[in-house]
Design a protein around this motif. Structure first.
Motif, PDB file in Angstrom:
ATOM      1  N   ASP A  14       0.909  -1.144  -0.061  1.00 23.73           N
ATOM      2  CA  ASP A  14      -0.037  -0.030  -0.139  1.00 23.73           C
ATOM      3  C   ASP A  14       0.767   1.249  -0.042  1.00 23.73           C
ATOM      4  OD1 ASP A  14       0.874   0.346   2.708  1.00 23.73           O
ATOM      5  OD2 ASP A  14      -0.845  -0.812   3.468  1.00 23.73           O
ATOM      6  N   TYR A  15       0.316   2.410   0.097  1.00 24.03           N
ATOM      7  CA  TYR A  15       1.075   3.677  -0.112  1.00 24.03           C
ATOM      8  C   TYR A  15       1.740   3.786   1.173  1.00 24.03           C
ATOM      9  CZ  TYR A  15      -0.700   4.836  -4.883  1.00 24.03           C
ATOM     10  OH  TYR A  15      -0.665   5.104  -6.136  1.00 24.03           O
ATOM     11  N   SER A  16       1.187   3.663   2.263  1.00 21.32           N
ATOM     12  CA  SER A  16       2.039   3.588   3.650  1.00 21.32           C
ATOM     13  C   SER A  16       3.311   2.958   3.579  1.00 21.32           C
ATOM     14  CB  SER A  16       1.031   3.222   4.578  1.00 21.32           C
ATOM     15  OG  SER A  16       1.902   3.350   6.101  1.00 21.32           O
ATOM     16  N   GLU A  17       3.100   1.875   3.041  1.00 19.21           N
ATOM     17  CA  GLU A  17       4.711   1.033   3.031  1.00 19.21           C
ATOM     18  C   GLU A  17       5.494   1.736   2.072  1.00 19.21           C
ATOM     19  OE1 GLU A  17       6.181  -3.620   2.424  1.00 19.21           O
ATOM     20  OE2 GLU A  17       3.868  -3.253   2.008  1.00 19.21           O
ATOM     21  N   LEU A  18       4.822   2.060   0.845  1.00 15.68           N
ATOM     22  CA  LEU A  18       5.531   2.673  -0.363  1.00 15.68           C
ATOM     23  C   LEU A  18       6.536   3.952   0.352  1.00 15.68           C
ATOM     24  CD1 LEU A  18       4.490   3.631  -3.842  1.00 15.68           C
ATOM     25  CD2 LEU A  18       5.635   5.046  -2.473  1.00 15.68           C
ATOM     26  N   LEU A  19       5.766   4.666   0.975  1.00 12.37           N
ATOM     27  CA  LEU A  19       6.201   5.991   1.525  1.00 12.37           C
ATOM     28  C   LEU A  19       7.541   5.525   2.525  1.00 12.37           C
ATOM     29  CD1 LEU A  19       3.348   8.325   1.747  1.00 12.37           C
ATOM     30  CD2 LEU A  19       5.035   8.389   0.269  1.00 12.37           C
TER      31      LEU A  19
END
Length: 324
Positions: free
Chosen positions: A78-83
């Motif tokens: 997800d984007y949280s892990e991406l960031l």
């Protein structure tokens, strides 16, 4: 080719324990256990007859503090892990004294491609993700020394009323609309005048809508970053357009020239580019790891190919993905 899933765990020491996440790799066929070390790359692996440990660790630039850095990073869920991955990659790049960096990924979904979302919506989503990245990456005491450049002045006004409302980050712009904006003409902005002596980090947000925007980034680098201790990051700049020759040199000589000047100095610290179709896949990189071509099979990402230098999108689409 058959693929097996393995999980690896590094033995604990007095300083730290590192656990490697599950990765998919080709089925091994090595009979004897052995240990192989490549002293030049700082890579180490153990191989057994039933398991193949492909979890690499590298001393990166943390060679000064002997910190082991996880070399292989899974595709984000997800984007949280991406960031979080992008933050760690950028931190490692800074330790390696990288001065010019790029972060690029789709904003309409992790499996989306450019154009899946409406242009204005994609930029708004990028703005929000940039804010979240900055909150993770920039410490509060350095916020006032971080200058974020948006494509043009109206974007700055919108940012101050939305994603960046109430922040201490310095917000600025690359171009300023003029009376002849409808004809693609913008008021000239001298980048040196935009910069303040206390500035340490410049982050440029999605400079791809107008061809002048990347030319102003080049000017910013030359006048305020080169030969200084400052750092410059380009966030979702769609630089592949320049790399791939999307802009004909005959019509855009200055922009096309950036592929041989500015872009050659740039380190892509975090990157996701999806390919759709029957031979679909994704080109993924998280610094300091290799460039990997992945394919999603039953909600798992298989690594089809990897190399140390960035392959062209044409090479991935026409050669690597169809042959895998």
């Amino acid at each position: 080719m058959h693929f097996h899933q393995y999980s690896t765990k590094m033995p604990s020491s007095s300083s730290a324990t590192v656990v490697a996440s599950a990765i998919l790799f080709p089925k091994p066929s090595i009979p004897d256990r052995k240990e192989k070390t490549d002293s030049n790359l700082g890579l180490k692996r153990n191989i057994t007859s039933t398991e193949k440990y492909f979890k690499y660790f590298i001393n990166s630039a943390s060679r000064n503090d002997n910190t082991l850095v996880e070399f292989d990073v899974p595709f984000p869920s997800d984007y949280s892990e991406l960031l979080e991955q992008a933050k760690k990659a950028t931190e490692l790049a800074l330790k390696d004294n990288k001065q010019l960096m790029e972060i690029d990924f789709p904003t309409a979904g992790l499996e989306s491609v450019s154009g899946d979302g409406e242009g204005g919506v994609e930029m708004t989503e990028s703005m929000q993700l940039i804010r979240e990245f900055c909150d993770r990456f920039v410490s509060p005491e350095k916020a006032t020394r971080t200058r974020i450049f948006f494509p043009e002045a109206n974007e700055v006004k919108f940012a101050r009323k939305s994603a960046f409302e109430g922040t201490s980050f310095k917000l600025d712009y690359l171009t300023k609309p003029s009376f002849f904006e409808d004809f693609g003409l913008f008021e000239k902005v001298k980048m040196a005048d935009q910069v303040k002596p206390e500035d340490e980090l410049f982050l440029v947000a999605y400079p791809y809508f107008n061809v002048n925007e990347m030319l102003m980034v080049d000017e910013l680098y030359k006048e305020a970053v080169m030969n200084t201790s400052r750092k410059l990051m380009i966030f979702n700049g769609e630089l592949d357009r320049i790399r791939s020759g999307y802009y004909p040199p005959f019509f855009y000589p200055k922009l096309a020239a950036l592929s041989k000047t500015l872009l050659r100095k740039m380190e892509t610290v975090y990157y996701i580019h999806n390919f759709k179709g029957q031979n679909g896949g994704v080109l993924f990189r998280c610094y300091p790891g290799p460039w990997k071509v992945l394919r999603k099979v039953k909600n798992k990402y298989l690594c089809l190919h990897q190399q140390e230098v960035m392959p062209s999108l044409k090479e991935v689409a026409l050669d690597i993905l169809p042959s895998s």
